[in-house]
Design a protein around this motif. Structure first.
Motif, PDB file in Angstrom:
ATOM      1  N   SER A 279       0.831  -1.200   0.000  1.00 58.10           N
ATOM      2  CA  SER A 279       0.000   0.000   0.000  1.00 58.10           C
ATOM      3  C   SER A 279       0.867   1.251   0.000  1.00 58.10           C
ATOM      4  CB  SER A 279      -0.913  -0.016   1.234  1.00 58.10           C
ATOM      5  OG  SER A 279      -1.715   1.143   1.281  1.00 58.10           O
ATOM      6  N   ALA A 280       1.957   1.239   0.766  1.00 65.21           N
ATOM      7  CA  ALA A 280       2.856   2.398   0.812  1.00 65.21           C
ATOM      8  C   ALA A 280       3.438   2.690  -0.561  1.00 65.21           C
ATOM      9  CB  ALA A 280       3.977   2.152   1.821  1.00 65.21           C
ATOM     10  N   ILE A 281       3.794   1.654  -1.284  1.00 58.51           N
ATOM     11  CA  ILE A 281       4.383   1.837  -2.623  1.00 58.51           C
ATOM     12  C   ILE A 281       3.358   2.458  -3.575  1.00 58.51           C
ATOM     13  CG2 ILE A 281       5.215   0.574  -4.650  1.00 58.51           C
ATOM     14  CD1 ILE A 281       6.576  -1.349  -2.592  1.00 58.51           C
ATOM     15  N   LYS A 282       2.124   2.002  -3.494  1.00 55.00           N
ATOM     16  CA  LYS A 282       1.080   2.591  -4.344  1.00 55.00           C
ATOM     17  C   LYS A 282       0.888   4.074  -4.027  1.00 55.00           C
ATOM     18  CE  LYS A 282      -1.527  -1.717  -4.919  1.00 55.00           C
ATOM     19  NZ  LYS A 282      -2.796  -2.437  -4.587  1.00 55.00           N
ATOM     20  N   LEU A 283       0.944   4.386  -2.754  1.00 53.06           N
ATOM     21  CA  LEU A 283       0.692   5.761  -2.329  1.00 53.06           C
ATOM     22  C   LEU A 283       1.899   6.670  -2.560  1.00 53.06           C
ATOM     23  CD1 LEU A 283      -1.171   4.943   1.006  1.00 53.06           C
ATOM     24  CD2 LEU A 283      -2.182   6.075  -0.988  1.00 53.06           C
ATOM     25  N   ARG A 284       3.104   6.125  -2.461  1.00 49.69           N
ATOM     26  CA  ARG A 284       4.317   6.941  -2.540  1.00 49.69           C
ATOM     27  C   ARG A 284       5.014   6.858  -3.887  1.00 49.69           C
ATOM     28  NH1 ARG A 284       8.048   6.657   2.650  1.00 49.69           N
ATOM     29  NH2 ARG A 284       8.337   8.859   2.063  1.00 49.69           N
ATOM     30  N   GLY A 285       4.452   6.083  -4.808  1.00 45.79           N
ATOM     31  CA  GLY A 285       5.008   6.060  -6.153  1.00 45.79           C
ATOM     32  C   GLY A 285       6.345   5.356  -6.273  1.00 45.79           C
ATOM     33  N   GLY A 286       6.480   4.176  -5.661  1.00 47.21           N
ATOM     34  CA  GLY A 286       7.713   3.418  -5.800  1.00 47.21           C
ATOM     35  C   GLY A 286       8.888   4.009  -5.055  1.00 47.21           C
ATOM     36  N   TYR A 287       8.641   4.566  -3.862  1.00 49.00           N
ATOM     37  CA  TYR A 287       9.699   5.166  -3.055  1.00 49.00           C
ATOM     38  C   TYR A 287      10.717   4.082  -2.689  1.00 49.00           C
ATOM     39  CZ  TYR A 287      11.600   8.586   0.225  1.00 49.00           C
ATOM     40  OH  TYR A 287      12.414   9.483   0.871  1.00 49.00           O
ATOM     41  N   PRO A 288      12.032   4.330  -2.837  1.00 45.30           N
ATOM     42  CA  PRO A 288      13.047   3.279  -2.635  1.00 45.30           C
ATOM     43  C   PRO A 288      12.979   2.603  -1.268  1.00 45.30           C
ATOM     44  CG  PRO A 288      14.032   5.156  -3.746  1.00 45.30           C
ATOM     45  CD  PRO A 288      12.641   5.572  -3.370  1.00 45.30           C
ATOM     46  N   ASP A 289      12.782   3.376  -0.185  1.00 41.12           N
ATOM     47  CA  ASP A 289      12.725   2.757   1.145  1.00 41.12           C
ATOM     48  C   ASP A 289      11.616   1.713   1.214  1.00 41.12           C
ATOM     49  OD1 ASP A 289      14.751   4.371   1.890  1.00 41.12           O
ATOM     50  OD2 ASP A 289      13.659   5.499   3.412  1.00 41.12           O
TER      51      ASP A 289
END
Length: 610
Positions: A502-512
């Motif tokens: 869910s974080a990746i969807k919301l943050r656009g593939g953020y590396p962390d």
């Protein structure tokens, strides 16, 4: 025929009575629509008076029109003069008397309604001073109504950008922030924080509901029009209990720093007067006299708050332009220091080796200009800790800065972060909880509590704090990542995966987030998925900086210890901030028995485990 009868005959023949009736009914309908629609559209109630004025002034015009013209099946025609052989004894028909009676009733009802409305919204005093117009609602005893006899809570909603190209929102935000700052110095007022009101940009709810949600007895709305060398600032103070406008004011000035800050001071003063509070607003020195420098400064702050890598780059560029234009602009140096520091954390378009020394240089310059500037001193202490690894002296400086400015979130967060790195978790949690308790409506303060609880291994409490921060309006992507770490700490790998996805969807593939998700995939046995993410991150390294610590997380989960240690050594050499927590991180728990990791952590000067 007597003169009076002749006039009545002509009014009848020219259908003036009918025109008058239609006009009165139409005006009445227009006033009803305005009374109901204007508050919902956010249009000041004073505008309803202008509808009344227009209706009154239009009435004689309509009568003149009805005298000279008539609307027929052939269209608009001029009413012909009476013929010589007219029937001078023509009497009014019954329906003519009906029209006159109806007109009288409608006029009487409208008059009564107008009087009641004037009584309900109270007469407004209008003060004209040069290019400025102030409209104030006095109370029945002649003084301006106060919303409450006790300390009043005021919310300043984000100001709208009405500039011709709609490209000056950053400038309107700057005016909005300064007004909040000025009002906050008035000890008779409680001012809702900027963070809390930002959710009400372009609000759809009515003022009463907004006031209830923010716990505010009064709300300030406003707009800024910035065009060429002119600026117009409009503000209105509204009592949220009854949606009454206590005053409205427009300022039209030449655009100079002095004029802009004078407007902001005057708005703060008018709020105090409008709420019948004591005027306790201290005057401040202008931050700069250079308009171009100030414009660049506002742009830098605007992009800094967006926090994306591209925005941080723009923030640095605008802030550097501000200090080049005015080398003695203290606030611009201070913000530039923090922008470089933040860029050094993200490491997308810069590296710690470039960013942290520049952050330090900017903070030193700010302190040269203003030695007592607590945020810059706190940042220098923070860099001494996380970049120089000079832990104990840095901690003493941070402790001083936190005591000097205990409500400065950046200072307190920096102090708490270093305390956590040193394993002093209870102290760190107390610091951020005390700050959060001062402003329980601020989501980022509660989010910092969740971070420090995660560091301490108090995962259930971290989840509760994170969910509370999300409820208050914190960034959903950041909270999903935080919750993923907490679930991993509890051993709930499936739940952790769901949060990181869910974080990746919301943050656009953020590396962390990608690194954390890949680590969970590997631990779950989905090694193919983990390697796909690893390959994506490795590919990104060719065009942007990816922290070696993120890659080391994945290799650790895949059981590739040698590669993980090599990446961590690379991170230590780069002074990568992410490496500071490896001795306590769950993601490197499998390496804690490896002497090479222990040597790395010893080199940094931090404890090895929770």
């Amino acid at each position: 025929m007597p003169r009076t009868e002749s006039i009545i005959y002509e009014l009848h023949r020219r259908r003036v009575f009918r025109v008058a009736l239609v006009y009165i009914v139409s005006a009445w309908v227009a006033i009803q629509v305005a009374s109901e629609a204007f508050p919902g559209l956010g249009i000041p109630e004073i505008a309803i008076r202008y509808v009344w004025l227009g209706a009154i002034l239009g009435f004689p015009i309509a009568l003149v029109f009805g005298w000279f013209y008539d609307i027929t099946a052939q269209g608009l025609v001029r009413t012909p003069p009476a013929g010589r052989n007219r029937d001078t004894g023509l009497a009014l028909r019954k329906w003519d008397y009906g029209i006159l009676a109806a007109m009288s009733l409608v006029l009487a009802a409208t008059t009564v309604q107008m009087i009641e409305r004037i009584r309900s919204i109270q007469p407004l005093d209008k003060i004209v001073d040069g290019d400025e117009t102030t409209i104030v609602a006095p109370s029945r005893d002649g003084s301006v109504d106060a919303v409450s006899d006790s300390k009043i809570t005021v919310a300043v909603l984000p100001f709208a950008d009405l500039s011709p190209e709609s490209d000056k929102q950053y400038f309107a935000d700057g005016v909005h922030e300064e007004i909040i700052s000025r009002l906050s110095t008035n000890r008779s007022l409680d001012v809702v924080s900027r963070t809390s009101v930002m959710a009400y940009r372009n609000p759809t709810a009515n003022i009463r509901l907004i006031g209830a949600e923010l716990g505010a007895g009064a709300v300030i709305e406003g707009s800024v029009r910035y065009a060429g060398e002119k600026v117009r600032v409009t503000a209105q103070l509204i009592d949220t209990s009854n949606d009454t406008h206590l005053w409205t004011r427009s300022f039209d000035r030449d655009l100079t720093i002095a004029n802009l800050f004078a407007i902001q001071d005057e708005i703060a003063e008018q709020v105090a007067v409008g709420l019948n509070t004591q005027l306790q607003i201290d005057k401040i020195a202008l931050p700069t006299s250079d308009l171009v420098a100030y414009d660049s400064f506002l742009l830098g702050k605007y992009h800094y708050r967006k926090s994306t890598p591209d925005d941080l780059l723009l923030s640095v560029q605008h802030l550097e332009a501000a200090v080049q234009k005015d080398p003695e602009f203290v606030d611009a140096w201070d913000w530039l220091a923090y922008a470089w520091n933040h860029a050094g954390v993200q490491q997308v378009w810069t590296t710690p080796a470039e960013a942290y020394p520049k952050a330090r240089a900017a903070a030193v310059r700010a302190l040269e200009l203003e030695p007592g500037l607590a945020p810059s001193r706190a940042l220098l202490a923070f860099l001494r800790a996380v970049y120089d690894w000079d832990w104990e002296p840095a901690l003493l400086d941070l402790e001083w800065a936190a005591k000097a400015d205990p409500t400065n979130s950046g200072t307190v967060w920096s102090y708490a972060f270093v305390l956590s790195l040193l394993g002093r978790h209870d102290e760190a949690i107390r610091q951020v909880e005390s700050l959060a308790d001062l402003s329980p409506e601020k989501p980022r303060l509660r989010q910092q509590v969740a971070y420090r609880l995660n560091d301490a291994g108090r995962y259930l409490e971290a989840i509760a704090a994170g969910e509370k921060a999300l409820e208050l309006g914190a960034d959903a992507g950041q909270i999903e990542e935080l919750l993923g770490v907490a679930q991993f700490g509890l051993g709930e790998i499936d739940k952790a995966i769901a949060h990181f996805e869910s974080a990746i969807k919301l943050r656009g593939g953020y590396p962390d987030s990608l690194g954390q998700l890949a680590s969970m995939y590997a631990r779950k046995g989905y090694k193919g998925r983990a390697r796909d993410i690893l390959a994506e991150l490795e590919n990104r390294r060719s065009s942007s900086h990816i922290s070696p610590v993120i890659l080391a997380q994945i290799h650790t989960a895949l059981g590739e210890t040698d590669r993980a240690i090599a990446l961590l050594e690379e991170a230590v050499d780069e002074r990568d901030r992410g490496v500071l927590g490896v001795g306590q991180s769950l993601f490197f728990e499998d390496l804690r028995s490896d002497p090479r990791l222990q040597q790395l952590v010893t080199r940094i000067g931090l404890p090895m485990s929770l």
